[in-house]
Design an enzyme around this catalytic site. Structure first.
Site, PDB file in Angstrom:
ATOM      1  N   GLY A  38      26.381 -25.761 -18.920  1.00 36.18           N
ATOM      2  CA  GLY A  38      26.240 -25.044 -17.640  1.00 36.18           C
ATOM      3  C   GLY A  38      25.217 -23.917 -17.651  1.00 36.18           C
ATOM      4  CB  SER A 143      15.114 -16.904 -18.061  1.00 40.00           C
ATOM      5  OG  SER A 143      16.241 -16.796 -17.205  1.00 40.00           O
ATOM      6  CG  HIS A 442      31.182 -18.010  22.018  1.00 41.18           C
ATOM      7  ND1 HIS A 442      30.553 -16.821  21.687  1.00 41.18           N
ATOM      8  CD2 HIS A 442      32.327 -17.681  22.667  1.00 41.18           C
ATOM      9  CE1 HIS A 442      31.293 -15.808  22.137  1.00 41.18           C
ATOM     10  NE2 HIS A 442      32.378 -16.306  22.726  1.00 41.18           N
TER      11      HIS A 442
HETATM   12  P1  FAD Z   1      19.629 -21.739 -17.833  1.00 43.18           P
HETATM   13  O1  FAD Z   1      20.711 -21.781 -16.852  1.00 43.18           O
HETATM   14  O2  FAD Z   1      19.251 -20.441 -18.426  1.00 43.18           O
HETATM   15  O3  FAD Z   1      20.058 -22.726 -19.002  1.00 43.18           O
HETATM   16  C1  FAD Z   1      19.319 -22.886 -20.150  1.00 43.18           C
HETATM   17  C2  FAD Z   1      20.235 -23.411 -21.241  1.00 43.18           C
HETATM   18  O4  FAD Z   1      19.443 -23.825 -22.338  1.00 43.18           O
HETATM   19  C3  FAD Z   1      21.190 -22.351 -21.785  1.00 43.18           C
HETATM   20  O5  FAD Z   1      22.503 -22.844 -21.765  1.00 43.18           O
HETATM   21  C4  FAD Z   1      20.718 -22.143 -23.224  1.00 43.18           C
HETATM   22  O6  FAD Z   1      21.766 -21.863 -24.126  1.00 43.18           O
HETATM   23  C5  FAD Z   1      20.102 -23.486 -23.525  1.00 43.18           C
HETATM   24  N1  FAD Z   1      19.105 -23.452 -24.599  1.00 43.18           N
HETATM   25  C6  FAD Z   1      18.051 -22.601 -24.731  1.00 43.18           C
HETATM   26  N2  FAD Z   1      17.318 -22.919 -25.805  1.00 43.18           N
HETATM   27  C7  FAD Z   1      17.927 -23.989 -26.368  1.00 43.18           C
HETATM   28  C8  FAD Z   1      17.630 -24.778 -27.489  1.00 43.18           C
HETATM   29  N3  FAD Z   1      16.548 -24.557 -28.241  1.00 43.18           N
HETATM   30  N4  FAD Z   1      18.475 -25.785 -27.798  1.00 43.18           N
HETATM   31  C9  FAD Z   1      19.568 -26.040 -27.032  1.00 43.18           C
HETATM   32  N5  FAD Z   1      19.874 -25.340 -25.942  1.00 43.18           N
HETATM   33  C10 FAD Z   1      19.061 -24.327 -25.612  1.00 43.18           C
HETATM   34  N6  FAD Z   1      20.477 -18.080  -9.294  1.00 43.18           N
HETATM   35  C11 FAD Z   1      20.823 -18.531  -8.070  1.00 43.18           C
HETATM   36  O7  FAD Z   1      20.178 -19.443  -7.543  1.00 43.18           O
HETATM   37  N7  FAD Z   1      21.885 -17.988  -7.396  1.00 43.18           N
HETATM   38  C12 FAD Z   1      22.627 -16.978  -7.915  1.00 43.18           C
HETATM   39  O8  FAD Z   1      23.570 -16.509  -7.283  1.00 43.18           O
HETATM   40  C13 FAD Z   1      22.276 -16.484  -9.196  1.00 43.18           C
HETATM   41  N8  FAD Z   1      22.987 -15.479  -9.745  1.00 43.18           N
HETATM   42  C14 FAD Z   1      22.648 -15.035 -10.997  1.00 43.18           C
HETATM   43  C15 FAD Z   1      23.368 -13.980 -11.518  1.00 43.18           C
HETATM   44  C16 FAD Z   1      23.061 -13.477 -12.772  1.00 43.18           C
HETATM   45  C17 FAD Z   1      23.865 -12.335 -13.347  1.00 43.18           C
HETATM   46  C18 FAD Z   1      22.006 -14.074 -13.515  1.00 43.18           C
HETATM   47  C19 FAD Z   1      21.672 -13.577 -14.889  1.00 43.18           C
HETATM   48  C20 FAD Z   1      21.268 -15.129 -12.982  1.00 43.18           C
HETATM   49  C21 FAD Z   1      21.576 -15.616 -11.711  1.00 43.18           C
HETATM   50  N9  FAD Z   1      20.853 -16.636 -11.122  1.00 43.18           N
HETATM   51  C22 FAD Z   1      21.185 -17.078  -9.869  1.00 43.18           C
HETATM   52  C23 FAD Z   1      19.720 -17.272 -11.810  1.00 43.18           C
HETATM   53  C24 FAD Z   1      20.168 -18.618 -12.425  1.00 43.18           C
HETATM   54  O9  FAD Z   1      21.232 -18.379 -13.311  1.00 43.18           O
HETATM   55  C25 FAD Z   1      19.006 -19.264 -13.161  1.00 43.18           C
HETATM   56  O10 FAD Z   1      17.897 -19.374 -12.294  1.00 43.18           O
HETATM   57  C26 FAD Z   1      19.391 -20.651 -13.646  1.00 43.18           C
HETATM   58  O11 FAD Z   1      20.495 -20.596 -14.511  1.00 43.18           O
HETATM   59  C27 FAD Z   1      18.214 -21.314 -14.367  1.00 43.18           C
HETATM   60  O12 FAD Z   1      18.598 -22.566 -14.775  1.00 43.18           O
HETATM   61  P2  FAD Z   1      17.905 -23.273 -16.024  1.00 43.18           P
HETATM   62  O13 FAD Z   1      18.571 -24.612 -16.140  1.00 43.18           O
HETATM   63  O14 FAD Z   1      16.449 -23.208 -15.915  1.00 43.18           O
HETATM   64  O15 FAD Z   1      18.283 -22.364 -17.293  1.00 43.18           O
END
Ligand code: FAD
Ligand code: NAI
Length: 464
Positions: A38, A143, A442
């Protein structure tokens, strides 16, 4: 090859990409370095922050508005441990849901750090080390929070959003560095629970990515909650002193302020995360900001490797990452998908909520484009008065000559859900008059959307 697709990272980008690949008949695996799937969003981002926002909103209502609604209760008390436990339960349900989806779609899950051996081979360093081979790779490693070089995060008093979701006590005085989305959302959680909140923001406005009128409106509401704002202030020093944190900042007029709090949340943005991937073994290039470089197909400089989500350019949003996951899966399958980056909505889940899509007024001015503005305040809505949610407005920007909607900006109750109507309207290139002539039920908050469209198209709203 063991797989057709290996996805590295199981956030909303990665797990959605994996599901779409599997739906399209590809043999797919996903690698996640943590024990739960997740990513940031489900574990320490979107979901837990919204869980705490909802709980704190209930508390605030119980304390401040129940009485007016005719509900007499004894003074409510915060049980932070229970609030955090409930949040953890919500997270668990969601991450287990992703486990279920992986099984349902027959996606193999590997827990461990994924590292490139070469462009077709990934080593998974988990409880045991394995090597898997694959035709194509999707990097979705997300990130991490950014920090200023002179700030030492002890993760107890000087914290990021991750720790702010797990506090054991309500701060007496929470100092927030950065008036962006995280600062305003998590500041709201603790502000509602009784913390004094001070926000130190480098720019002269909060939530700078949004239309300036929305920032002003939200700032007004948060001031009502007791927030103090130090806008146009650059943080120069953060020091822990026993159970206190001292934050020094300099205003753009050269004045120095010193704030003393018991917690300091650093929320100045996030940076792409590629540690441990050993990108060089596959020859994948990142830019000077650490983002993996991709072309219009989200393909890296290495032909069989794609990258999506927070680790590439664009807004760091879960729904953007999801769209990119689907886009890459469909591109690999030979389809011709499309993402309209201009119409990815942005939402701040404060009270009132702020939601936006399309151009802001500042952007239209910068472009020199002739536009019309239609606004409608929540306080003129019967529905809003009924619920006492009268703060905020809907603002629609439309092209002066053609009346095409160019931007929709909402600050108010249920803005996060309402913005979908703005996205739909703009996706179909609706005019403000198109919206104004549609029947809106409404009494609803959406009537403000119709009225703002009426105001934009012919300056003839009905209810003001
Ligand atoms: P991520 O969700 O960061 O997932 C990346 C995954 O890769 C992680 O689980 C990590 O452990 C894994 N990983 C990294 N390197 C490796 C590796 N070498 N090998 C195996 N696994 C690895 N966005 C919204 O749209 N709405 C919101 O309400 C919102 N609220 C947020 C609240 C907070 C407090 C924060 C911090 C962020 C929020 N965001 C929100 C932003 C959102 O969480 C991110 O934009 C989103 O999670 C990005 O998705 P992603 O799949 O790119 O990366
Ligand atoms: P942000 O980019 O939203 O805000 C950071 C703020 O810090 C900006 O206002 C910036 O001007 C300010 N800043 C930067 N350096 C500073 C300094 N030295 N001193 C004072 N202020 C400084 O970043 P934030 O809030 O950390 O969130 C990170 C990302 O997470 C966001 O970009 C957003 O995409 C995502 N997110 C999305 C949410 C949502 O969609 N509701 C909720 C939370 C996070």
């Amino acid at each position: 090859m063991d797989y057709q697709i290996v996805v590295i990272g199981s956030g909303p980008g990665g797990y959605v990409a994996a599901i779409r690949c599997a739906q399209l008949g590809m043999k797919t695996a996903i690698i996640e370095k943590y024990n739960t799937l997740g990513g940031t969003c489900l574990n320490v981002g979107c979901i837990p922050s919204k869980a705490l926002l909802d709980s704190s909103e209930h508390f605030h209502a119980a304390e401040h508005t129940f009485k007016i609604h005719g509900i007499d209760i004894n003074k409510p008390k915060v049980n932070l441990k229970q609030m955090i436990n409930r949040k953890a339960e919500v997270v668990k349900q969601n991450v287990n849901g992703v486990d279920f989806l992986m099984k349902k779609n027959k996606i193999d899950v590997f827990h461990g750090l994924g590292a490139f051996v070469d462009k077709h081979t990934i080593r998974v360093e988990g409880k045991e080390t394995k090597q898997i081979t694959t035709e194509k790779v999707i990097i979705a490693t997300g990130s991490k929070p950014s920090v200023l070089p002179f700030i030492e995060l002890d993760k107890e008093r000087v914290i990021t959003s991750t720790e702010a979701l797990e506090l054991k006590e309500v701060p007496k005085h929470l100092i927030i560095i950065g008036g962006g989305v995280i600062g305003m959302e998590l500041g709201s959680v603790y502000g509602r629970l009784g913390s004094s909140v001070s926000v130190v923001e480098f720019l002269d406005r909060i939530i700078p990515g949004m239309d300036a009128a929305m920032g002003r409106e939200l700032q007004k509401s948060l001031k009502g909650l007791g927030f103090e704002f130090y806008l146009g202030h650059k943080v120069t020093d953060v020091k822990k002193s026993g159970e206190n944190v001292i934050v020094k900042a300099e205003s753009n007029k050269g004045e120095i302020v010193e704030l003393k709090g018991d917690y300091c949340l650093v929320s100045i943005g996030r940076h792409p995360y590629t540690n441990g991937l050993v990108l060089e073994n596959a020859g994948v290039k990142a830019d000077d900001r650490g983002r993996i470089e991709v072309d219009e197909y989200l393909r890296t400089n290495v032909e069989n490797i794609y990258a999506i989500g927070d680790v590439v350019k664009g807004p760091m949003l879960a729904h953007k990452a999801e769209e990119e996951g689907v886009f890459v899966a469909e591109t690999i399958a030979g389809q011709k998908p499309h993402i309209n980056y201009h119409l990815i909505p942005g939402v701040v889940y404060t009270w009132p909520e702020v939601a936006s899509v399309g151009y802001s007024e500042e952007q239209l001015k910068e472009q020199g484009r002739a536009y019309k503005v239609g606004k409608f305040p929540y306080k003129a809505l019967g529905r809003a008065r009924a619920s006492m949610d009268i703060e905020g407005l809907v603002k629609i920007l439309a092209d002066k000559a053609t009346d095409e909607v160019l931007g929709v900006h909402i600050c108010g109750a249920r803005a996060a859900d309402m913005i979908a109507a703005g996205v739909t309207a703009m996706e179909y290139r609706a005019s403000a008059e198109d919206i104004a002539r549609m029947s809106h039920a409404h009494p609803t908050y959406m009537e403000a959307f119709k009225e703002a469209a009426l105001a934009a198209t012919e300056n003839r709203p009905i209810h003001i």
